[in-house]
Scaffold this active site. Structure first.
Site, PDB file in Angstrom:
ATOM      1  N   GLU A  41       2.802  -3.124  -1.396  1.00  0.00           N
ATOM      2  CA  GLU A  41       1.983  -4.340  -1.618  1.00  0.00           C
ATOM      3  C   GLU A  41       2.858  -5.562  -1.879  1.00  0.00           C
ATOM      4  O   GLU A  41       2.542  -6.423  -2.694  1.00  0.00           O
ATOM      5  CB  GLU A  41       0.965  -4.118  -2.744  1.00  0.00           C
ATOM      6  CG  GLU A  41      -0.084  -3.091  -2.336  1.00  0.00           C
ATOM      7  CD  GLU A  41      -1.255  -2.986  -3.298  1.00  0.00           C
ATOM      8  OE1 GLU A  41      -1.518  -3.950  -4.040  1.00  0.00           O
ATOM      9  OE2 GLU A  41      -1.908  -1.928  -3.277  1.00  0.00           O
TER      10      GLU A  41
HETATM   11  C1  LIG Z   1       3.742   5.464  -0.824  1.00  0.00           C
HETATM   12  C2  LIG Z   1       3.556   4.339   0.125  1.00  0.00           C
HETATM   13  C3  LIG Z   1       2.278   3.854   0.390  1.00  0.00           C
HETATM   14  C4  LIG Z   1       2.106   2.811   1.302  1.00  0.00           C
HETATM   15  N1  LIG Z   1       0.852   2.410   1.643  1.00  0.00           N
HETATM   16  C5  LIG Z   1       0.672   1.530   2.673  1.00  0.00           C
HETATM   17  C6  LIG Z   1      -0.630   1.242   3.189  1.00  0.00           C
HETATM   18  O1  LIG Z   1      -1.640   1.733   2.696  1.00  0.00           O
HETATM   19  N2  LIG Z   1      -0.715   0.406   4.257  1.00  0.00           N
HETATM   20  C7  LIG Z   1       0.369  -0.164   4.823  1.00  0.00           C
HETATM   21  O2  LIG Z   1       0.223  -0.915   5.781  1.00  0.00           O
HETATM   22  N3  LIG Z   1       1.622   0.068   4.334  1.00  0.00           N
HETATM   23  C8  LIG Z   1       1.792   0.907   3.292  1.00  0.00           C
HETATM   24  N4  LIG Z   1       3.058   1.196   2.820  1.00  0.00           N
HETATM   25  C9  LIG Z   1       4.188   0.461   3.342  1.00  0.00           C
HETATM   26  C10 LIG Z   1       4.804  -0.471   2.303  1.00  0.00           C
HETATM   27  O3  LIG Z   1       3.977  -1.579   2.112  1.00  0.00           O
HETATM   28  C11 LIG Z   1       6.208  -0.814   2.813  1.00  0.00           C
HETATM   29  O4  LIG Z   1       7.006   0.278   2.477  1.00  0.00           O
HETATM   30  C12 LIG Z   1       6.753  -2.071   2.244  1.00  0.00           C
HETATM   31  O5  LIG Z   1       6.078  -3.141   2.830  1.00  0.00           O
HETATM   32  C13 LIG Z   1       8.234  -2.218   2.516  1.00  0.00           C
HETATM   33  O6  LIG Z   1       8.532  -1.979   3.856  1.00  0.00           O
HETATM   34  P1  LIG Z   1       9.730  -0.995   4.256  1.00  0.00           P
HETATM   35  O7  LIG Z   1       9.582   0.235   3.456  1.00  0.00           O
HETATM   36  O8  LIG Z   1       9.759  -0.861   5.723  1.00  0.00           O
HETATM   37  O9  LIG Z   1      11.013  -1.743   3.751  1.00  0.00           O
HETATM   38  P2  LIG Z   1      11.851  -2.861   4.502  1.00  0.00           P
HETATM   39  O10 LIG Z   1      10.985  -3.999   4.888  1.00  0.00           O
HETATM   40  O11 LIG Z   1      12.666  -2.234   5.546  1.00  0.00           O
HETATM   41  O12 LIG Z   1      12.775  -3.330   3.297  1.00  0.00           O
HETATM   42  C14 LIG Z   1      13.807  -2.500   2.755  1.00  0.00           C
HETATM   43  C15 LIG Z   1      14.398  -3.242   1.568  1.00  0.00           C
HETATM   44  O13 LIG Z   1      14.882  -4.525   1.988  1.00  0.00           O
HETATM   45  C16 LIG Z   1      14.225  -5.568   1.261  1.00  0.00           C
HETATM   46  N5  LIG Z   1      13.986  -6.693   2.161  1.00  0.00           N
HETATM   47  C17 LIG Z   1      13.303  -6.707   3.327  1.00  0.00           C
HETATM   48  N6  LIG Z   1      13.279  -7.935   3.857  1.00  0.00           N
HETATM   49  C18 LIG Z   1      13.955  -8.730   2.997  1.00  0.00           C
HETATM   50  C19 LIG Z   1      14.280 -10.114   2.980  1.00  0.00           C
HETATM   51  N7  LIG Z   1      13.886 -10.946   3.944  1.00  0.00           N
HETATM   52  N8  LIG Z   1      14.985 -10.582   1.938  1.00  0.00           N
HETATM   53  C20 LIG Z   1      15.383  -9.773   0.931  1.00  0.00           C
HETATM   54  N9  LIG Z   1      15.110  -8.464   0.900  1.00  0.00           N
HETATM   55  C21 LIG Z   1      14.407  -7.942   1.916  1.00  0.00           C
HETATM   56  C22 LIG Z   1      12.933  -4.958   0.756  1.00  0.00           C
HETATM   57  O14 LIG Z   1      12.455  -5.611  -0.397  1.00  0.00           O
HETATM   58  C23 LIG Z   1      13.355  -3.527   0.471  1.00  0.00           C
HETATM   59  O15 LIG Z   1      13.976  -3.465  -0.779  1.00  0.00           O
HETATM   60  C24 LIG Z   1       3.242   2.221   1.913  1.00  0.00           C
HETATM   61  C25 LIG Z   1       4.515   2.712   1.612  1.00  0.00           C
HETATM   62  C26 LIG Z   1       4.689   3.755   0.759  1.00  0.00           C
HETATM   63  C27 LIG Z   1       6.074   4.288   0.532  1.00  0.00           C
END
Ligand SMILES: Cc1cc2nc3c(=O)[nH]c(=O)nc-3n(C[C@H](O)[C@H](O)[C@H](O)COP(=O)(O)OP(=O)(O)OC[C@H]3O[C@@H](n4cnc5c(N)ncnc54)[C@H](O)[C@@H]3O)c2cc1C
Length: 652
Positions: free
Chosen positions: A446
């Site tokens: 979120e």
């Molecule tokens: C248990 C669980 C439930 C979830 N439920 C849902 C759901 O119901 N619906 C849905 O659509 N998604 C869901 N998600 C997805 C969740 O919202 C994403 O995991 C989250 O948005 C982060 O994306 P990512 O994991 O791909 O990380 P990435 O975007 O790849 O980021 C990896 C790291 O880099 C950092 N980062 C990324 N971009 C930047 C930037 N520009 N500047 C600085 N730091 C940055 C992030 O903060 C993070 O620490 C869920 C995930 C999990 C694990």
């Protein structure tokens, strides 16, 4: 995909989406930024939190602190008592954690109680409770079972109900709200394997056919919470691009999709470190026919739907963190009083007493911030709580993690032991290791903590960008920029000197109905917050002058401003709530005052440390950990360490 044409609007320098100079960005960065800028809600008149960053400490509307009305509280109590009874009698959260399943009987009982339609109006079969009562339910669940919290909140805060309440047509509401209120589970599907924090790269796509009356949906969604149980999903998909100002712009559209339609398939159930019974899925869409009437808001407005949904939806998570924090505090206090080591209860040893004090203080602050933001939504359904909600989410989830971690530490070896193992050897099955595992995700989903800082920074910079964005934007013709510079100079000539005037002494007066000592402590902290808001406004302005358009890319620097603003919000919410609690309490409440005073003192230290770090930090050296420099070979990584050591890395 064929691009449809839209008349090119005239470019105006003060249009928010044109305020950031994207000319020096990579195409991926530019696409991501332009898309989120276009979907961004533009602020109406500014809120307490947004004004803070301009040095305007405006308590109008939040002082006196809005306590829940008796009528609203009674309505909430009736539901919460039943929910609590159900949890106590029918739910074993440790068994849910151990088996990775929520019994269907529990889901049915929750549905019967109306827990899937808490905020949905009774006209559509829901309970029609307020945002505050919904948050109270999230807090109750959060301190009991993370898996149930996620089930209920993914369904209501980001699943079908919230976007439908905000943007649904009457026909859509009549069709879907009664179903989801009764307990048909819903989910939100945005994330894909290449799409996490950056939604601009969505690959799932929907092509219009039959004169645009139907869309054919294809793609794969990842980590869709409730996905394996859901009957209905909100799916974000790319639709044909539009030509805006001569350029083809990608469009993201939100669709309501029913999971029993042909072509919708759950291909995997994901499992995690915590939240073991999350019904989280990879969902595949193969040539799914979606009728046009299932579009939410409008074609191309999907990101707007997602961002607006999260603006209030995001309040559920800090409310759940509050419940968890209260439970951890209760467990820790009890244990610290009864566990004797080295001749005294461990709570008497300063190291543990300090932890308990911090836990109590942060818990009070999370509560004060969250109820304040929730009450604004209840007061005005369209209230702009973007910043407040983001601050609650970012700060609340980070503090809850610290609190759960401290609870494990205070419980010692028992904190690391599972509830089942404790029970098997005859001890009370206290599940703090489960709390720790379950709450780790809160700073990731979120909107991760890093993304929340960027989001808050963007909103914090907005007033400055509106005044001076065009001056710094190399996309505009020189004449336009000069005109904007004259306007900006006029604005800052009036604004800047005010940031040095200590007017809070006159503006912030004691609340008359509480004890003198209490009142003077709270007023002192509020005046400090006001002073720091002016300092924040000035420092942000200085940073803009020093860095120009590059400020937007200085994440570490911006994060400090965001953290200072959030601490000021936390101090203010806590003092105002304490003031109101003391005003309405029949007897003096020394605990509240001591807790708030302790919190504010700690917060002052954090604020001062952040201000110091603006000028004296190690930011330039952070490239030593960057895999990009390691890529070029060991020498470059060592070279960068060497150059960092030879430069003075402590000076920004
Ligand atoms: C248990 C669980 C439930 C979830 N439920 C849902 C759901 O119901 N619906 C849905 O659509 N998604 C869901 N998600 C997805 C969740 O919202 C994403 O995991 C989250 O948005 C982060 O994306 P990512 O994991 O791909 O990380 P990435 O975007 O790849 O980021 C990896 C790291 O880099 C950092 N980062 C990324 N971009 C930047 C930037 N520009 N500047 C600085 N730091 C940055 C992030 O903060 C993070 O620490 C869920 C995930 C999990 C694990």
């Amino acid at each position: 995909m064929i691009a449809t044409k839209e008349p090119a609007p005239e470019t105006k320098p003060d249009e928010p989406r044109d305020l950031i100079d994207t000319s020096k960005m990579s195409s991926g960065q530019r696409a991501a930024l332009e898309m989120t800028e276009a979907a961004r809600e533009t602020s109406r008149e500014g809120t307490f939190a947004s004004k803070l960053f301009m040095g305007d400490f405006d308590l109008a509307g939040i002082r006196p602190y809005p306590l829940q009305s008796t009528e609203d509280r009674d309505q909430g109590d009736a539901f919460l008592q039943q929910l609590e009874k159900l949890l106590r009698e029918k739910v074993d959260p440790d068994e849910i954690d151990r088996t990775g399943e929520i019994p269907q009987s529990v889901i049915d009982a929750l549905a019967k109680l109306g827990a899937f339609g808490i905020k949905i109006s009774p006209d559509y079969g829901g309970l029609g409770l307020s945002q505050t009562n919904y948050c109270r339910a999230a807090a109750l669940l959060g301190g009991f079972c993370g898996n149930l919290t996620a089930l209920i909140s993914a369904h209501q805060s980001i699943g079908v109900p919230q976007p439908l309440i905000l943007f649904g047509t009457e026909e859509q509401k009549r069709k879907y709200l009664p179903r989801v209120a009764k307990g048909e589970i819903s989910a939100f599907a945005l994330t894909e394997s290449g799409v996490g924090s950056d939604p601009a790269t969505v690959q799932t796509h929907a092509e219009p056919i039959e004169d645009g009356n139907t869309f054919i949906l294809n793609g794969d969604k990842l980590w869709c919470t409730n996905g394996t149980k859901a009957g209905v999903l909100v799916v974000m998909a790319k639709t044909p691009p539009k030509v805006v100002r001569g350029k083809s712009k990608d469009q993201i559209t939100a669709f309501i999709v029913e999971t029993d339609w042909p072509g919708v398939e759950v291909t995997h159930r994901c499992r995690f470190m915590g939240l073991k019974a999350l019904y989280n899925a990879v969902v595949k869409f193969t040539n799914v026919r979606v009728p046009r009437e299932n579009i939410l808001l409008a074609e191309g407005k999907g990101l707007r739907v997602a961002l607006s949904t999260l603006n209030t939806g995001r309040l559920t998570l800090p409310a759940a963190c509050l419940g968890l924090s209260k439970r951890c505090l209760e467990i820790s206090r009890k244990w610290a009083a009864s566990r004797v080591q080295w001749g005294a209860p461990i709570g008497k040893h300063a190291a543990i007493a300090d932890k308990l004090a911090r836990m109590a203080a942060s818990t009070f602050a999370i509560e004060s911030m969250t109820w304040l933001a929730a009450s604004r939504v209840d007061h005005d359904k369209h209230a702009d709580v973007r910043l407040e909600a983001a601050m609650c989410k970012m700060w609340g989830s980070e503090q809850a993690w610290e609190i759960a971690n401290d609870a494990v530490q205070i419980r010692g070896g028992r904190g690391y032991e599972t509830a089942a193992s404790l029970k098997a050897r005859g001890e009370e099955p206290i599940p703090v290791e489960r709390f720790l595992r379950d709450c780790r995700i809160n700073t990731i989903f979120e909107g991760s903590s890093e993304i929340m800082r960027l989001f808050i920074a963007r909103e914090a910079l907005d007033p400055h960008l509106k005044v001076s964005g065009a001056v710094l934007n190399s996309k505009f013709p020189m004449g336009e920029r000069l005109k904007a510079a004259v306007k900006a100079a006029g604005f800052y000539a009036a604004w800047y000197p005010k940031q040095w005037l200590p007017l809070e002494f006159f503006k912030i007066r004691s609340a008359s109905r509480i004890q003198n000592r209490a009142s003077s402590i709270l007023v002192r902290h509020l005046r400090y917050a006001s002073r720091m808001s002016r300092k924040l406004g000035r420092s942000l302005f200085h940073a803009m002058v020093r860095n120009g358009p590059k400020l937007e890319r200085q994440q570490l620097l911006l994060a400090r401003f965001v953290e200072i603003g959030t601490e000021i919000f936390a101090i203010t919410a806590s003092c105002l709530r304490a003031e109101r609690l003391l005003e309405t309490a029949s007897e003096k409440n020394d605990d509240v005052l001591a807790t708030v005073d302790y919190f504010c003192r700690g917060s002052r230290l954090r604020i001062e440390e952040r201000f110091r770090a603006i000028g004296r930090n190690n930011d330039k050296a952070c490239s030593v950990g960057c895999p990009c420099s390691a890529d070029v070979g060991e020498l470059s990584l060592h070279g960068s360490v060497r150059s960092v050591l030879h430069r003075n890395p402590l000076v920004d």
